[in-house]
Design a protein around this motif. Structure first.
Motif, short mmCIF file in Angstrom:
data_model
loop_
_atom_site.label_atom_id
_atom_site.label_comp_id
_atom_site.label_asym_id
_atom_site.label_seq_id
_atom_site.Cartn_x
_atom_site.Cartn_y
_atom_site.Cartn_z
N GLN A 325 0.83 -1.21 0.00
CA GLN A 325 0.00 0.00 0.00
C GLN A 325 0.87 1.26 0.00
N HIS A 326 1.94 1.24 0.76
CA HIS A 326 2.85 2.39 0.79
C HIS A 326 3.47 2.60 -0.59
N ALA A 327 3.88 1.50 -1.26
CA ALA A 327 4.46 1.60 -2.60
C ALA A 327 3.42 2.09 -3.60
N ARG A 328 2.17 1.66 -3.46
CA ARG A 328 1.11 2.09 -4.37
C ARG A 328 0.87 3.59 -4.26
N LYS A 341 4.80 6.32 -16.42
CA LYS A 341 4.66 5.00 -15.81
C LYS A 341 5.53 3.94 -16.50
N GLY A 342 5.91 4.23 -17.74
CA GLY A 342 6.81 3.30 -18.43
C GLY A 342 8.22 3.33 -17.88
N ARG A 343 8.52 4.30 -17.03
CA ARG A 343 9.85 4.39 -16.45
C ARG A 343 9.82 4.29 -14.93
N ALA A 344 8.71 3.79 -14.40
CA ALA A 344 8.58 3.67 -12.95
C ALA A 344 9.54 2.62 -12.42
N SER A 345 10.11 2.89 -11.25
CA SER A 345 11.02 1.96 -10.59
C SER A 345 11.10 2.33 -9.12
N ASN A 346 11.78 1.52 -8.34
CA ASN A 346 11.95 1.85 -6.92
C ASN A 346 12.60 3.21 -6.77
N ALA A 347 13.59 3.50 -7.61
CA ALA A 347 14.33 4.76 -7.49
C ALA A 347 13.46 5.95 -7.84
N THR A 348 12.70 5.88 -8.95
CA THR A 348 11.88 7.02 -9.36
C THR A 348 10.75 7.30 -8.38
N LEU A 349 10.32 6.27 -7.63
CA LEU A 349 9.26 6.45 -6.64
C LEU A 349 9.81 6.84 -5.28
N GLY A 350 11.13 6.90 -5.15
CA GLY A 350 11.72 7.26 -3.87
C GLY A 350 11.65 6.16 -2.84
N LEU A 351 11.58 4.91 -3.28
CA LEU A 351 11.51 3.77 -2.38
C LEU A 351 12.88 3.13 -2.22
N PRO A 352 13.08 2.35 -1.15
CA PRO A 352 14.35 1.63 -1.00
C PRO A 352 14.55 0.64 -2.15
N ALA A 353 15.77 0.16 -2.30
CA ALA A 353 16.07 -0.83 -3.33
C ALA A 353 15.23 -2.08 -3.10
N ALA A 354 14.99 -2.83 -4.18
CA ALA A 354 14.05 -3.95 -4.14
C ALA A 354 14.41 -4.96 -3.05
N ASP A 355 15.70 -5.30 -2.93
CA ASP A 355 16.11 -6.33 -1.98
C ASP A 355 16.85 -5.74 -0.77
N PHE A 359 11.40 -3.27 3.72
CA PHE A 359 9.95 -3.29 3.55
C PHE A 359 9.25 -4.10 4.65
N GLY A 360 10.00 -4.55 5.63
CA GLY A 360 9.42 -5.34 6.71
C GLY A 360 9.96 -6.76 6.71
N LYS A 361 9.70 -7.45 7.81
CA LYS A 361 10.23 -8.80 7.97
C LYS A 361 9.59 -9.80 7.00
N THR A 362 8.38 -9.53 6.54
CA THR A 362 7.68 -10.50 5.70
C THR A 362 7.88 -10.26 4.21
N VAL A 363 8.60 -9.21 3.82
CA VAL A 363 8.82 -8.90 2.41
C VAL A 363 10.32 -8.98 2.13
N LYS A 364 10.72 -10.06 1.46
CA LYS A 364 12.13 -10.23 1.11
C LYS A 364 12.53 -9.31 -0.04
N ARG A 365 11.55 -9.03 -0.91
CA ARG A 365 11.86 -8.22 -2.09
C ARG A 365 10.59 -7.54 -2.55
N LEU A 366 10.71 -6.26 -2.94
CA LEU A 366 9.58 -5.52 -3.51
C LEU A 366 10.10 -4.77 -4.72
N ASP A 367 9.70 -5.25 -5.90
CA ASP A 367 10.13 -4.65 -7.17
C ASP A 367 9.03 -3.78 -7.74
N VAL A 368 9.34 -2.55 -8.03
CA VAL A 368 8.43 -1.67 -8.77
C VAL A 368 8.87 -1.72 -10.23
N GLU A 369 7.95 -2.14 -11.11
CA GLU A 369 8.30 -2.34 -12.51
C GLU A 369 7.54 -1.35 -13.38
#
Length: 552
Positions: A325-328, A341-355, A359-369
């Motif tokens: 929800q935070h990433a959305r 939106k064709g260039r969306a990524s973790n970096a462009t959204l200001g989010l931490p790197a995917a791995d 993102f919490g103990k239950t999320v090993k990886r969150l990729d924004v594509e």
């Protein structure tokens, strides 16, 4: 159940049924000699057991690392375009298969009902016979070519021919009635109904028709053995009663009758065989048990899912959903700021790197594509793999919130119970992917130029290696956009849409590619926006929303 799941389940049923029937047909003669005809008839449980085993759930295990929901890459198009464009209408021969199957079922059901009613009409003038030693209703038909038979499901009745008293002597009459009573005690009418339903549903399978005839014969042999067990020393009288019985050509689909489908010579030959001794019966039971275990284990292994599944805890899914929800929210804010939106990524959204593990103990990886895709890899409390979630955000015109989303998981079968808004969408097996490749791929294209709404709406069928071409005018004096699209199988059940684009505001040909699960939409957008001397922005871009699907 989705269409791929239904097709997969039906394929497993046919595979299990075929293997079970082959085993029964190969061993039925041997089992009669070792176990006797009565117990050998139990061998016909195997096909239904095999079908049941093929639908059992498989153990939970690890899953291989998967591709993210949407991956945008640049790749060479050399040697990719080989076949000419292949566009087909929505009506294909594959669409006729379910219709033909249902028509076949309707025809067989109609024929079965008509035959059963015709046989029952011949019994309207039948009279009851009182004083028999059989605990069942015994009816005397009004014709000599009707009976002996067992008719009826809920309250079966024994039907004998009109000349029953004249045709058979007292011993033969008792044996004939005992034979039909054996059918009733063994519930053979119900098993006959199950066999007819199996043939009706699998009417296209030639083996089931042969097996139906063999099944009815084994029913008769089992009843013959039961009669001789209860009336020891009556082999000769029983054979004479068989020879005096007229085979009727009138069909009785649901019931047990003496008809031309039961070879009399084989039944009389079985009367000469001695019943198996105790040692042979014990050995036969052990052998039959081993056959059941081996067949069940083999079919269970053969119908295992190609990809393993997970069953995470409720708290794991809840925490992962909150992280998404935070990433959305970051993604929607990015789009409202004018982000591509064709260039969306973790970096462009200001989010931490995917791995990064932030993102919490239950999320090993969150990729924004790019294109609105979010791929989450879950972990349990110990850090072990716990499955994957794929989210996709897309705009909704004229909606108050402007954006909607969908959630799927390819390896968590219980995801809908863990989160009602998510759906289980397993990746197709290798065999299903190969079959889909033979059927081709469907591609939906929404194409617009110069920042305007889509002007092209296409839904095409591409055979394996085929492509779709279009030419769209741009802004004068720029040349027209030239687009060539194709779909190919990718790793782990994904589909890759490859493009070759030239013209417009491009100074050279480019080859973008989007990889995503079947049915998901990805976007390719390229070109430039130029400001004129008056400070106005001129849009010279091309934008395509692409939705590939398996099979046409």
């Amino acid at each position: 159940m989705s269409s791929p799941e239904l097709i997969s389940a039906m394929w497993k049923v046919l595979l299990a049924l075929t293997v079970g029937l082959c085993v029964v047909l190969a061993l039925r003669g041997l089992c009669r000699r070792w176990l006797g005809a009565e117990r050998a008839c139990l061998l016909w449980w195997l096909p239904w057991l095999a079908v049941a085993v093929s639908q059992l759930p498989h153990a939970v295990g690890a899953v291989q690392s998967g591709w993210p929901a949407v991956v945008v890459t640049m790749t060479s198009a050399a040697s990719y375009w080989q076949a000419p464009v292949a566009v087909e209408s929505a009506w294909t021969w594959q669409a006729l298969i379910p219709m033909v199957w249902l028509l076949g079922i309707a025809f067989l059901v109609t024929r079965m009902v008509v035959s059963q009613r015709r046989y029952r009409r011949q019994l309207r003038g039948a009279t009851s016979i009182i004083g028999t030693a059989i605990h069942a209703d015994v009816l005397r038909a009004s014709r000599n070519d009707i009976g002996p038979a067992l008719v009826g499901i809920w309250r079966p009745s024994i039907v004998v021919p009109h000349d029953f008293d004249r045709r058979y002597d007292a011993r033969e009459q008792a044996l004939v009635l005992a034979h039909e009573a054996a059918h009733a005690s063994r519930r053979d009418v119900w098993w006959s109904l199950c066999a007819q339903l199996t043939v009706t549903l699998c009417w296209f399978h030639p083996l089931v028709w042969y097996a139906l005839r063999a099944f009815h014969l084994d029913q008769e042999l089992a009843c013959d053995a039961a009669v001789l067990r209860m009336h020891a020393g009556q082999h000769r009288a029983y054979a004479q009663a068989m020879l005096k019985t007229q085979s009727t050509s009138m069909s009785l689909p649901i019931g047990c009758s003496w008809s031309v489908r039961h070879p009399m010579t084989e039944r009389i030959a079985m009367l000469k065989q001695l019943p198996p001794g105790r040692a042979r019966r014990v050995a036969g039971r052990v052998t039959l048990s081993m056959i059941v275990l081996i067949l069940s284990g083999g079919i269970y292994a053969a119908t295992a899912n190609d990809s393993a599944t997970f069953q995470p805890a409720q708290s794991t899914v809840d925490d992962a959903y909150h992280a998404w929800q935070h990433a959305r929210e970051a993604y929607i804010a990015y789009l409202r700021r004018g982000g591509d939106k064709g260039r969306a990524s973790n970096a462009t959204l200001g989010l931490p790197a995917a791995d990064s593990g932030q993102f919490g103990k239950t999320v090993k990886r969150l990729d924004v594509e790019a294109g609105g895709g979010f791929a989450l890899a879950l972990a349990d409390a110990r850090g072990n793999d716990a499955g994957h979630l794929d989210f996709f955000v897309f705009p909704v015109p004229d909606a108050a919130s402007n954006y909607s989303w969908k959630c799927t998981s390819a390896d968590i079968p219980t995801i809908q119970s863990l989160h009602p808004e998510c759906r289980y969408a397993p990746q197709p097996s290798a065999a299903e992917q190969a079959s889909a490749a033979k059927r081709g791929h469907r591609l939906k294209v929404e194409l617009g130029v110069n920042g305007k709404p889509p002007r092209l709406h296409a839904d095409v069928c591409l055979k394996d290696g085929g492509h779709y071409e279009t030419i769209q005018g741009g802004v004068d004096p720029l040349p027209a956009w030239k687009v060539k699209l194709g779909v190919a199988e990718a790793a782990e059940g994904q589909l890759e849409v490859k493009a070759e684009i030239s013209g417009g505001s491009l100074d050279k040909t480019v080859y973008p590619a989007i990889r995503m699960p079947p049915g998901q939409t990805g976007t390719i957008q390229l070109g430039e926006k130029v400001a004129d001397e008056h400070g106005r922005t001129e849009d010279r871009t091309l934008k395509m929303d692409l939705t590939p699907g398996a099979g046409c």
